[in-house]
Design an enzyme around this catalytic site. Structure first.
Site, PDB file in Angstrom:
ATOM      1  N   ARG A 156       0.867  -1.173   0.000  1.00  6.80           N
ATOM      2  CA  ARG A 156       0.000   0.000   0.000  1.00  6.80           C
ATOM      3  C   ARG A 156       0.907   1.227   0.000  1.00  6.80           C
ATOM      4  NH1 ARG A 156      -1.950  -3.614   3.874  1.00  6.80           N
ATOM      5  NH2 ARG A 156      -4.039  -4.443   3.431  1.00  6.80           N
ATOM      6  N   LYS A 180      -2.049  -2.956   7.938  1.00  5.25           N
ATOM      7  CA  LYS A 180      -3.250  -2.573   8.674  1.00  5.25           C
ATOM      8  C   LYS A 180      -3.372  -3.383   9.959  1.00  5.25           C
ATOM      9  CE  LYS A 180      -6.163  -0.913   4.883  1.00  5.25           C
ATOM     10  NZ  LYS A 180      -7.458  -1.094   4.177  1.00  5.25           N
ATOM     11  N   HIS A 258      -2.207   2.870  -6.114  1.00  2.00           N
ATOM     12  CA  HIS A 258      -3.049   1.699  -5.891  1.00  2.00           C
ATOM     13  C   HIS A 258      -3.216   0.884  -7.170  1.00  2.00           C
ATOM     14  CE1 HIS A 258      -5.094  -0.145  -2.583  1.00  2.00           C
ATOM     15  NE2 HIS A 258      -6.139  -0.428  -3.339  1.00  2.00           N
ATOM     16  N   ARG A 261      -0.398  -1.420  -7.250  1.00  2.00           N
ATOM     17  CA  ARG A 261      -0.647  -2.540  -6.329  1.00  2.00           C
ATOM     18  C   ARG A 261      -1.552  -3.567  -7.017  1.00  2.00           C
ATOM     19  NH1 ARG A 261      -1.180  -4.190  -0.800  1.00  2.00           N
ATOM     20  NH2 ARG A 261      -3.313  -4.638  -0.139  1.00  2.00           N
ATOM     21  N   HIS A 284      -3.853  -8.909   2.948  1.00 10.86           N
ATOM     22  CA  HIS A 284      -5.307  -8.960   3.095  1.00 10.86           C
ATOM     23  C   HIS A 284      -5.682  -9.872   4.255  1.00 10.86           C
ATOM     24  CE1 HIS A 284      -6.068  -7.809  -1.402  1.00 10.86           C
ATOM     25  NE2 HIS A 284      -5.886  -6.752  -0.640  1.00 10.86           N
ATOM     26  N   TYR A 293      -9.215 -10.196  -7.816  1.00  5.40           N
ATOM     27  CA  TYR A 293      -8.248 -10.208  -8.908  1.00  5.40           C
ATOM     28  C   TYR A 293      -8.473 -11.377  -9.858  1.00  5.40           C
ATOM     29  CZ  TYR A 293      -5.923  -6.646  -6.186  1.00  5.40           C
ATOM     30  OH  TYR A 293      -5.658  -5.501  -5.487  1.00  5.40           O
TER      31      TYR A 293
END
Length: 314
Positions: A156, A180, A258, A261, A284, A293
């Site tokens: 990110r 995150k 992004h 990414r 994730h 994806y």
């Protein structure tokens, strides 16, 4: 008397401390819930009197104002969590948002770039390194390093620009990234990414320092700057990326951190990478996020068949 703002501040402190929610997420909660509390204030509704009709009315008003389904779904999620907190604080007896269905929406496929377009971006960045000198050369070397790291790891942009110098520990083949929720993951570095990082750090193949290259190891951050954060900002990098796209002959609106990414993930899956492995590399928490994806690849295959298969033209 305890004010709504007091409860909001307590809620934000709680999710930051107990759940390790990232600063960007906290900012989003703050904006969304401040807007909802403003609506309640205009409606003359106290926190303890919130009912489902107030929430549905608020969401309907947001829809009429042009707020998209994804944004309304995000706001409903924030409201649910805040009201759950109010139940725990005995402000509400039950959560009035629990049974409210979110707006239906189709999940948009992530925008990406082809391998050829990525190669063109990297080649253009390399040309800028060779064509500049002095401070411009230093900036070009830094930007090329950022670009290589981003495409090599799928980080990110917030993770990229805030990399600490401590990631340099080790043999240089892996980077440990804090993502995150404070979750850490390791990502491998490609040969070109390692080479660009070494050049940014002021090293040549024989270990001699290149002139005009800022030694990032003198700072806490790998990419330091004079910004309030102390490191390169997401906005500055995104702006530089748009300029690179323009120089490479690619529409700037198609290029963002992004999107790179997305390209990283799509290109890995296109070459047979395992979905679980890509999930881990992207950081994730839920594999359903990564599965989007696979839909990108399906759409690409459909387009390929429709454009090139003989029967599709009949």
């Amino acid at each position: 008397m305890t004010t709504p703002q007091h409860y909001l501040s307590s809620f934000l402190e709680m999710i930051a401390a107990e759940r390790g929610v990232a600063a960007n997420t906290i900012d989003g909660y703050t904006r969304d819930l401040t807007d909802f509390l403003g609506y309640l204030g205009v409606a003359g509704c106290a926190l303890g009197a919130i009912a489902p009709r107030h929430i549905t009315s608020y969401l309907r008003e947001q829809s009429e104002a042009g707020l998209g389904p994804a944004s309304r779904a995000r706001r409903l999620s924030a409201i649910r969590q805040f009201l759950k907190f109010l139940v725990a604080e005995a402000v509400l007896d039950e959560n009035p948002a629990f049974a409210i269905a979110g707006p239906k929406r189709e999940r948009a496929l992530p925008k990406t770039l082809s391998v050829a377009e990525i190669d063109k971006l990297i080649a253009t960045a390399e040309h800028m390194v060779d064509a500049t000198s002095g401070k411009d050369h230093a900036r070009a070397v830094r930007f090329h390093c950022l670009l290589e790291l981003l495409y090599a790891t799928g980080m990110r942009v917030s993770e990229l620009v805030s990399l600490p110098t401590s990631v340099l520990r080790g043999d240089g083949r892996l980077l440990t990234i804090k993502g995150k929720g404070g979750r850490e993951r390791q990502v491998p570095l490609s040969g070109p990414a390692r080479a660009s990082l070494n050049r940014y750090l002021g090293l040549t193949a024989d270990g001699a320092a290149e002139p005009h290259i800022h030694r990032a190891t003198a700072s806490k951050w790998l990419f330091p700057s004079s910004s309030a954060e102390g490191h390169l900002t997401r906005q500055r990098f995104a702006q530089d990326l748009k300029e690179l796209a323009k120089a490479a002959g690619i529409a700037p609106e198609r290029v963002s951190p992004h999107v790179l990414r997305h390209a990283f993930a799509s290109h890995l899956l296109d070459r047979g990478a395992d979905l679980r492995a890509v999930q881990q590399l992207l950081g994730h928490a839920d594999i359903s996020t990564t599965e989007i994806y696979t839909h990108v690849l399906e759409e690409r295959l459909k387009k390929l068949v429709n454009e090139h298969h003989p029967l599709a033209r009949k």
